[in-house]
Design a protein around this motif. Structure first.
Motif, PDB file in Angstrom:
ATOM      1  N   ILE A  69       0.864  -1.277   0.050  1.00 38.11           N
ATOM      2  CA  ILE A  69       0.136  -0.034   0.083  1.00 38.11           C
ATOM      3  C   ILE A  69       0.968   1.256   0.017  1.00 38.11           C
ATOM      4  O   ILE A  69       0.486   1.936  -0.764  1.00 38.11           O
ATOM      5  CB  ILE A  69      -1.011   0.038   1.355  1.00 38.11           C
ATOM      6  CG1 ILE A  69      -1.921  -1.181   1.101  1.00 38.11           C
ATOM      7  CG2 ILE A  69      -1.678   1.163   1.378  1.00 38.11           C
ATOM      8  CD1 ILE A  69      -2.751  -1.222   2.204  1.00 38.11           C
ATOM      9  N   SER A  74       2.241   1.865  -3.349  1.00 36.87           N
ATOM     10  CA  SER A  74       1.201   2.193  -4.157  1.00 36.87           C
ATOM     11  C   SER A  74       0.923   3.835  -3.968  1.00 36.87           C
ATOM     12  O   SER A  74       0.816   4.624  -5.265  1.00 36.87           O
ATOM     13  CB  SER A  74      -0.231   1.800  -3.891  1.00 36.87           C
ATOM     14  OG  SER A  74      -1.154   2.252  -4.738  1.00 36.87           O
ATOM     15  N   TRP A  75       1.148   4.434  -3.024  1.00 36.12           N
ATOM     16  CA  TRP A  75       1.070   5.829  -2.813  1.00 36.12           C
ATOM     17  C   TRP A  75       2.317   6.534  -3.107  1.00 36.12           C
ATOM     18  O   TRP A  75       2.306   7.693  -3.968  1.00 36.12           O
ATOM     19  CB  TRP A  75       1.015   6.210  -1.210  1.00 36.12           C
ATOM     20  CG  TRP A  75       0.944   7.652  -0.841  1.00 36.12           C
ATOM     21  CD1 TRP A  75       0.252   8.329  -1.256  1.00 36.12           C
ATOM     22  CD2 TRP A  75       2.048   8.197  -0.173  1.00 36.12           C
ATOM     23  NE1 TRP A  75       0.754   9.809  -0.850  1.00 36.12           N
ATOM     24  CE2 TRP A  75       1.706   9.587  -0.123  1.00 36.12           C
ATOM     25  CE3 TRP A  75       3.120   7.764   0.335  1.00 36.12           C
ATOM     26  CZ2 TRP A  75       2.700  10.523   0.285  1.00 36.12           C
ATOM     27  CZ3 TRP A  75       4.061   8.555   0.759  1.00 36.12           C
ATOM     28  CH2 TRP A  75       3.832  10.122   0.684  1.00 36.12           C
ATOM     29  N   HIS A 101       2.351   6.332  -7.358  1.00 36.91           N
ATOM     30  CA  HIS A 101       1.140   6.909  -7.994  1.00 36.91           C
ATOM     31  C   HIS A 101       1.347   7.871  -9.125  1.00 36.91           C
ATOM     32  O   HIS A 101       0.503   8.220  -9.942  1.00 36.91           O
ATOM     33  CB  HIS A 101      -0.075   7.039  -7.055  1.00 36.91           C
ATOM     34  CG  HIS A 101      -0.039   8.439  -6.506  1.00 36.91           C
ATOM     35  ND1 HIS A 101       0.650   8.630  -5.620  1.00 36.91           N
ATOM     36  CD2 HIS A 101      -0.568   9.494  -6.955  1.00 36.91           C
ATOM     37  CE1 HIS A 101       0.528   9.933  -4.987  1.00 36.91           C
ATOM     38  NE2 HIS A 101      -0.341  10.613  -5.986  1.00 36.91           N
ATOM     39  N   SER A 137       0.186   1.651  -9.681  1.00 39.07           N
ATOM     40  CA  SER A 137      -0.305   1.739  -8.467  1.00 39.07           C
ATOM     41  C   SER A 137      -1.584   1.134  -8.137  1.00 39.07           C
ATOM     42  O   SER A 137      -1.593   0.795  -6.814  1.00 39.07           O
ATOM     43  CB  SER A 137      -0.539   3.388  -8.341  1.00 39.07           C
ATOM     44  OG  SER A 137      -0.931   3.981  -6.900  1.00 39.07           O
ATOM     45  N   PRO A 138      -2.620   1.001  -8.634  1.00 40.85           N
ATOM     46  CA  PRO A 138      -3.650   0.164  -8.376  1.00 40.85           C
ATOM     47  C   PRO A 138      -3.475  -1.188  -7.952  1.00 40.85           C
ATOM     48  O   PRO A 138      -4.270  -1.684  -7.297  1.00 40.85           O
ATOM     49  CB  PRO A 138      -4.655   0.447  -9.598  1.00 40.85           C
ATOM     50  CG  PRO A 138      -4.224   1.522 -10.199  1.00 40.85           C
ATOM     51  CD  PRO A 138      -2.587   1.670 -10.115  1.00 40.85           C
ATOM     52  N   PHE A 158      -1.787  -1.399  -4.823  1.00 45.52           N
ATOM     53  CA  PHE A 158      -2.789  -1.105  -3.834  1.00 45.52           C
ATOM     54  C   PHE A 158      -3.657  -2.468  -3.314  1.00 45.52           C
ATOM     55  O   PHE A 158      -3.858  -2.917  -2.311  1.00 45.52           O
ATOM     56  CB  PHE A 158      -3.632  -0.235  -4.182  1.00 45.52           C
ATOM     57  CG  PHE A 158      -4.790   0.150  -2.892  1.00 45.52           C
ATOM     58  CD1 PHE A 158      -4.585   1.043  -2.003  1.00 45.52           C
ATOM     59  CD2 PHE A 158      -5.909  -0.384  -3.109  1.00 45.52           C
ATOM     60  CE1 PHE A 158      -5.229   1.198  -0.941  1.00 45.52           C
ATOM     61  CE2 PHE A 158      -7.139  -0.102  -2.182  1.00 45.52           C
ATOM     62  CZ  PHE A 158      -6.711   0.855  -1.069  1.00 45.52           C
ATOM     63  N   GLY A 195      -1.584  -5.243  -1.549  1.00 45.61           N
ATOM     64  CA  GLY A 195      -1.542  -4.974  -0.346  1.00 45.61           C
ATOM     65  C   GLY A 195      -2.727  -5.484   0.472  1.00 45.61           C
ATOM     66  O   GLY A 195      -2.592  -5.840   1.687  1.00 45.61           O
ATOM     67  N   VAL A 196      -3.788  -4.904  -0.172  1.00 44.26           N
ATOM     68  CA  VAL A 196      -5.080  -5.355   0.599  1.00 44.26           C
ATOM     69  C   VAL A 196      -5.240  -6.859   0.697  1.00 44.26           C
ATOM     70  O   VAL A 196      -5.607  -7.253   1.633  1.00 44.26           O
ATOM     71  CB  VAL A 196      -6.396  -4.780  -0.210  1.00 44.26           C
ATOM     72  CG1 VAL A 196      -7.712  -5.340   0.429  1.00 44.26           C
ATOM     73  CG2 VAL A 196      -6.252  -3.149  -0.051  1.00 44.26           C
ATOM     74  N   TRP A 210      -6.672   7.626  -0.327  1.00 45.09           N
ATOM     75  CA  TRP A 210      -6.508   6.572  -1.142  1.00 45.09           C
ATOM     76  C   TRP A 210      -7.218   6.066  -2.619  1.00 45.09           C
ATOM     77  O   TRP A 210      -6.660   5.821  -3.512  1.00 45.09           O
ATOM     78  CB  TRP A 210      -6.478   5.227  -0.510  1.00 45.09           C
ATOM     79  CG  TRP A 210      -8.119   4.644  -0.429  1.00 45.09           C
ATOM     80  CD1 TRP A 210      -8.651   5.096   1.035  1.00 45.09           C
ATOM     81  CD2 TRP A 210      -8.817   3.853  -0.794  1.00 45.09           C
ATOM     82  NE1 TRP A 210      -9.983   4.582   1.139  1.00 45.09           N
ATOM     83  CE2 TRP A 210     -10.054   3.832  -0.167  1.00 45.09           C
ATOM     84  CE3 TRP A 210      -8.808   3.388  -2.038  1.00 45.09           C
ATOM     85  CZ2 TRP A 210     -11.361   3.117  -0.649  1.00 45.09           C
ATOM     86  CZ3 TRP A 210     -10.060   2.793  -2.761  1.00 45.09           C
ATOM     87  CH2 TRP A 210     -11.263   2.563  -1.764  1.00 45.09           C
ATOM     88  N   TRP A 235      -5.172   8.200  -5.480  1.00 44.48           N
ATOM     89  CA  TRP A 235      -3.924   7.696  -6.043  1.00 44.48           C
ATOM     90  C   TRP A 235      -4.272   6.393  -6.720  1.00 44.48           C
ATOM     91  O   TRP A 235      -3.715   6.211  -7.584  1.00 44.48           O
ATOM     92  CB  TRP A 235      -2.776   7.630  -4.882  1.00 44.48           C
ATOM     93  CG  TRP A 235      -2.772   6.208  -4.086  1.00 44.48           C
ATOM     94  CD1 TRP A 235      -2.483   5.255  -4.430  1.00 44.48           C
ATOM     95  CD2 TRP A 235      -2.985   6.574  -2.470  1.00 44.48           C
ATOM     96  NE1 TRP A 235      -2.517   4.332  -3.432  1.00 44.48           N
ATOM     97  CE2 TRP A 235      -2.717   5.314  -2.122  1.00 44.48           C
ATOM     98  CE3 TRP A 235      -3.137   7.466  -1.737  1.00 44.48           C
ATOM     99  CZ2 TRP A 235      -2.833   4.653  -1.187  1.00 44.48           C
ATOM    100  CZ3 TRP A 235      -3.286   7.146  -0.367  1.00 44.48           C
ATOM    101  CH2 TRP A 235      -2.861   5.715  -0.093  1.00 44.48           C
ATOM    102  N   VAL A 236      -5.246   5.517  -6.133  1.00 41.93           N
ATOM    103  CA  VAL A 236      -5.443   4.686  -6.882  1.00 41.93           C
ATOM    104  C   VAL A 236      -6.450   4.877  -8.281  1.00 41.93           C
ATOM    105  O   VAL A 236      -6.177   4.426  -9.113  1.00 41.93           O
ATOM    106  CB  VAL A 236      -6.712   3.725  -6.132  1.00 41.93           C
ATOM    107  CG1 VAL A 236      -7.010   2.311  -6.846  1.00 41.93           C
ATOM    108  CG2 VAL A 236      -5.766   2.908  -4.904  1.00 41.93           C
TER     109      VAL A 236
END
Length: 275
Positions: A204, A207-208, A211, A218-219, A222, A225-226, A269, A272-273
């Motif tokens: 995550i 990703s930030w 981005h 980036s997505p 993310f 990370g999730v 979030w 940036w996603v």
């Protein structure tokens, strides 16, 4: 408007469409503004319409491709190992190349299908080589997964296919989980959490950080990370013999924490996603 200027504008609109810099409907609207109706109808013509028109080159090309794939499938087991590896490389490269051509001409669904076929063939044919050659699968199966994951990440980024990149990162996560379970088969749930949660935060965080310069990556980071946020529960269920019922409470607590964090930080979030 002069033809050369019109071509430059249409090429730029096509670049926006491939890079998803503008929504699909905006690209269609701009394309209709700067292209003649005849050119637009030809550009939007589906692949099935070309078959229906009786394009002999296309029909013979499909016949040759299918015949060659059938030839490789029938005689693959009798090939020497070097030719088997070369066959995997050729078939996979061909599928990814066709996927890139489809993506370039706007046939997104066909591009995804060819990329998926190439990825599955790469994994299946690699597993077949390991089985036919009778080598040590304790080493070569993880090596195959590593190579496939690396290829999916690179090709997914090149073709702008987020799902393919995501599968590549999941392949590396699976290797990490298998190695962790092999080194420490019996550890506490806290140690399992500590082996996965920093990786989730890293995905995550990257990703930030990326981005702005790597918008397509980036997505994916993310989503990875999730996913890794819930990997400790999957680890103990599939690799350490725990039952899903024993982990249900932990999964619900983590889902609730994730929901609260996503809601509180939604203005950060999502920016940036979606960028």
């Amino acid at each position: 408007m002069q033809q050369d200027k019109k071509k430059i504008i249409l090429d730029e609109i096509a670049h926006w469409r491939r890079g998803r810099l503008l929504p699909e409907q905006y690209c269609d609207f701009l394309g209709n503004l700067y292209s003649d109706q005849q050119d637009n109808s030809r550009k939007n013509r589906s692949l099935f319409e070309y078959f229906k028109m009786g394009n002999l080159k296309l029909w013979f090309l499909c016949f040759g491709i299918i015949s060659f794939i059938c030839f490789i499938g029938l005689y693959f087991s009798s090939f020497p190992w070097s030719l088997q590896i070369a066959s995997i490389f050729f078939v996979t490269t061909f599928c990814y190349g066709i996927a890139g051509v489809f993506r370039k001409h706007g046939h997104t669904s066909w591009g995804h299908m060819c990329a998926a076929a190439g990825s599955l063939l790469m994994l299946a044919m690699g597993a077949a080589v390991i089985h036919i050659q009778g080598v040590n699968d304790q080493f070569w199966v993880p090596f195959l997964i590593f190579i496939c994951s690396l290829t999916w990440c690179l090709v997914g980024y090149w073709l702008n296919m987020s799902l393919l990149q995501y599968c590549g990162f999941l392949g590396w996560a699976a290797l990490y989980a298998k190695l962790s379970a092999f080194i420490s088969p019996e550890i506490s749930w806290i140690e399992v959490e500590l082996r996965w949660l920093p990786l989730s935060a890293l995905g995550i965080g990257l990703s930030w950080l990326l981005h702005d310069k790597f918008k397509r990556l980036s997505p994916v980071l993310f989503a990875v990370g999730v996913t890794l946020w819930f990997m400790p529960q999957a680890d103990v269920i599939f690799l350490r013999g725990e039952t899903p019922q024993d982990q249900l409470f932990g999964i619900l607590i983590k889902a609730l924490i994730a929901l609260v964090l996503f809601y509180v930080l939604r203005k950060k979030w999502i920016v940036w996603v979606s960028s």
